[in-house]
Design a protein around this motif. Structure first.
Motif, short mmCIF file in Angstrom:
data_model
loop_
_atom_site.label_atom_id
_atom_site.label_comp_id
_atom_site.label_asym_id
_atom_site.label_seq_id
_atom_site.Cartn_x
_atom_site.Cartn_y
_atom_site.Cartn_z
N ASP A 94 0.81 -1.22 0.00
CA ASP A 94 0.00 0.00 0.00
C ASP A 94 0.84 1.27 0.00
O ASP A 94 0.33 2.35 -0.27
N LEU A 95 2.15 1.16 0.26
CA LEU A 95 3.02 2.34 0.25
C LEU A 95 3.62 2.62 -1.12
O LEU A 95 4.12 3.72 -1.36
N LEU A 96 3.61 1.64 -2.02
CA LEU A 96 4.28 1.79 -3.31
C LEU A 96 3.85 3.04 -4.07
O LEU A 96 4.67 3.71 -4.68
N ASN A 97 2.57 3.35 -4.06
CA ASN A 97 2.08 4.53 -4.78
C ASN A 97 1.79 5.70 -3.86
O ASN A 97 1.24 6.71 -4.29
N LEU A 98 2.17 5.56 -2.60
CA LEU A 98 1.88 6.59 -1.60
C LEU A 98 3.08 7.46 -1.27
O LEU A 98 2.93 8.62 -0.91
N ILE A 99 4.29 6.91 -1.43
CA ILE A 99 5.49 7.63 -0.99
C ILE A 99 6.46 7.82 -2.15
O ILE A 99 6.44 7.06 -3.12
N PRO A 100 7.34 8.82 -2.04
CA PRO A 100 8.35 9.02 -3.09
C PRO A 100 9.36 7.87 -3.11
O PRO A 100 9.66 7.26 -2.08
N LEU A 101 9.89 7.60 -4.29
CA LEU A 101 10.84 6.48 -4.45
C LEU A 101 12.11 6.66 -3.63
O LEU A 101 12.69 5.68 -3.18
N TYR A 102 12.54 7.91 -3.39
CA TYR A 102 13.76 8.10 -2.61
C TYR A 102 13.62 7.55 -1.19
O TYR A 102 14.61 7.13 -0.58
N GLN A 103 12.39 7.54 -0.65
CA GLN A 103 12.18 6.98 0.69
C GLN A 103 12.35 5.47 0.67
O GLN A 103 12.94 4.89 1.58
N ILE A 104 11.85 4.83 -0.38
CA ILE A 104 12.02 3.38 -0.52
C ILE A 104 13.49 3.06 -0.73
O ILE A 104 14.03 2.14 -0.11
N ALA A 105 14.15 3.84 -1.58
CA ALA A 105 15.57 3.62 -1.87
C ALA A 105 16.41 3.70 -0.59
O ALA A 105 17.23 2.81 -0.32
N SER A 106 16.19 4.73 0.21
CA SER A 106 16.98 4.86 1.44
C SER A 106 16.66 3.75 2.43
O SER A 106 17.54 3.27 3.14
N TYR A 107 15.41 3.30 2.45
CA TYR A 107 15.01 2.21 3.34
C TYR A 107 15.74 0.90 3.00
O TYR A 107 16.14 0.16 3.90
N ILE A 108 15.89 0.63 1.71
CA ILE A 108 16.57 -0.63 1.33
C ILE A 108 18.07 -0.43 1.15
O ILE A 108 18.80 -1.38 0.83
N GLY A 109 18.56 0.80 1.35
CA GLY A 109 19.99 1.05 1.36
C GLY A 109 20.64 1.25 0.01
O GLY A 109 21.79 0.88 -0.19
N VAL A 110 19.90 1.84 -0.93
CA VAL A 110 20.44 2.09 -2.27
C VAL A 110 20.12 3.52 -2.70
O VAL A 110 19.31 4.20 -2.08
N SER A 111 20.74 3.94 -3.79
CA SER A 111 20.42 5.26 -4.36
C SER A 111 19.12 5.15 -5.17
O SER A 111 18.67 4.04 -5.51
N ALA A 112 18.55 6.28 -5.51
CA ALA A 112 17.34 6.30 -6.33
C ALA A 112 17.60 5.68 -7.71
O ALA A 112 16.74 4.99 -8.27
N VAL A 113 18.79 5.90 -8.25
CA VAL A 113 19.16 5.33 -9.56
C VAL A 113 19.21 3.80 -9.46
O VAL A 113 18.68 3.09 -10.32
N GLN A 114 19.83 3.29 -8.40
CA GLN A 114 19.89 1.83 -8.21
C GLN A 114 18.49 1.25 -8.05
O GLN A 114 18.20 0.18 -8.59
N LEU A 115 17.62 1.94 -7.33
CA LEU A 115 16.25 1.46 -7.17
C LEU A 115 15.54 1.41 -8.51
O LEU A 115 14.82 0.46 -8.78
N SER A 116 15.74 2.40 -9.36
CA SER A 116 15.13 2.40 -10.70
C SER A 116 15.56 1.17 -11.49
O SER A 116 14.74 0.54 -12.16
N ARG A 117 16.83 0.82 -11.40
CA ARG A 117 17.33 -0.38 -12.09
C ARG A 117 16.69 -1.66 -11.53
O ARG A 117 16.30 -2.55 -12.29
N ILE A 118 16.58 -1.73 -10.22
CA ILE A 118 15.97 -2.89 -9.56
C ILE A 118 14.53 -3.03 -10.01
O ILE A 118 14.07 -4.11 -10.34
N ARG A 119 13.81 -1.90 -10.01
CA ARG A 119 12.39 -1.93 -10.40
C ARG A 119 12.23 -2.31 -11.87
O ARG A 119 11.31 -3.05 -12.22
#
Length: 187
Positions: A158-183
């Motif tokens: 339920d948070l995927l479309n609720l919060i900015p991606l940078y918050q998810i990235a910092s939570y899993i310990g990666v940069s926003a660019v790395q998260l984009s690649r993972i996604r």
């Protein structure tokens, strides 16, 4: 007693849970984006969330936000360090959605715990905090970023479309660019 409180605290007798819940204030509201408390603020309250989502985050000395943890109602939140030692909280807690919560003053809980026979409930809450902390630490030691992202998706869809991606990235310990690649790889 609230069914939500029973769900968040399934341990103890009905009488213990009722005594414990009576220590909490009436339900209050917080709007999305507002802070339950700020980093470095001395806050000796234990909060019970009955509706909504929050994130624990640290603001580093260079102004970067690092997301430490997410929580969704029904649950208990707060800074154990600030509650127990009466010092500034090492993080802030922000409402990610409109929030309904109650609070209890931790020193008052301790003061009344003996008479109300609720020490076992406090022990249960502390065990849950330690278990969640251990799981999170182990995830960082044993899982790669892609696995941590998949765990996030399973735990907080339920948070995927609720919060900015940078918050998810910092939570899993990666940069926003790395998260984009993972996604991109996982879609």
């Amino acid at each position: 007693m609230s069914d939500l409180l029973k769900q968040a605290l399934p341990y103890g007798s009905e009488e213990q849970r009722s005594s414990f819940s009576n220590l909490f204030s009436e339900v209050k509201n917080l709007k999305k984006g507002e802070l339950l408390f700020a980093q470095e603020e001395i806050n000796q309250n234990l909060y019970f969330l009955s509706h909504g989502h929050v994130r624990y985050f640290v603001l580093t000395s260079d102004g970067k936000e690092v997301t430490k943890y997410f929580a969704k109602a029904p649950c208990f939140v707060g800074s154990t360090l600030s509650m127990a030692r009466s010092i500034g909280a090492p993080f802030a807690i922000e409402a990610l959605s409109d929030l309904d919560y109650s609070k209890a003053h931790y020193p008052t809980i301790l003061e009344k715990a003996d008479r109300l026979q609720i020490y076992s409930l406090l022990l249960y809450l502390m065990e849950e905090l330690f278990i969640n902390k251990e799981k999170r630490e182990l995830d960082f030691l044993t899982k790669d970023a892609s696995e941590r992202y998949q765990d996030f998706v399973k735990s907080y869809p339920d948070l995927l479309n609720l919060i900015p991606l940078y918050q998810i990235a910092s939570y899993i310990g990666v940069s926003a660019v790395q998260l984009s690649r993972i996604r991109a790889k996982s879609s």
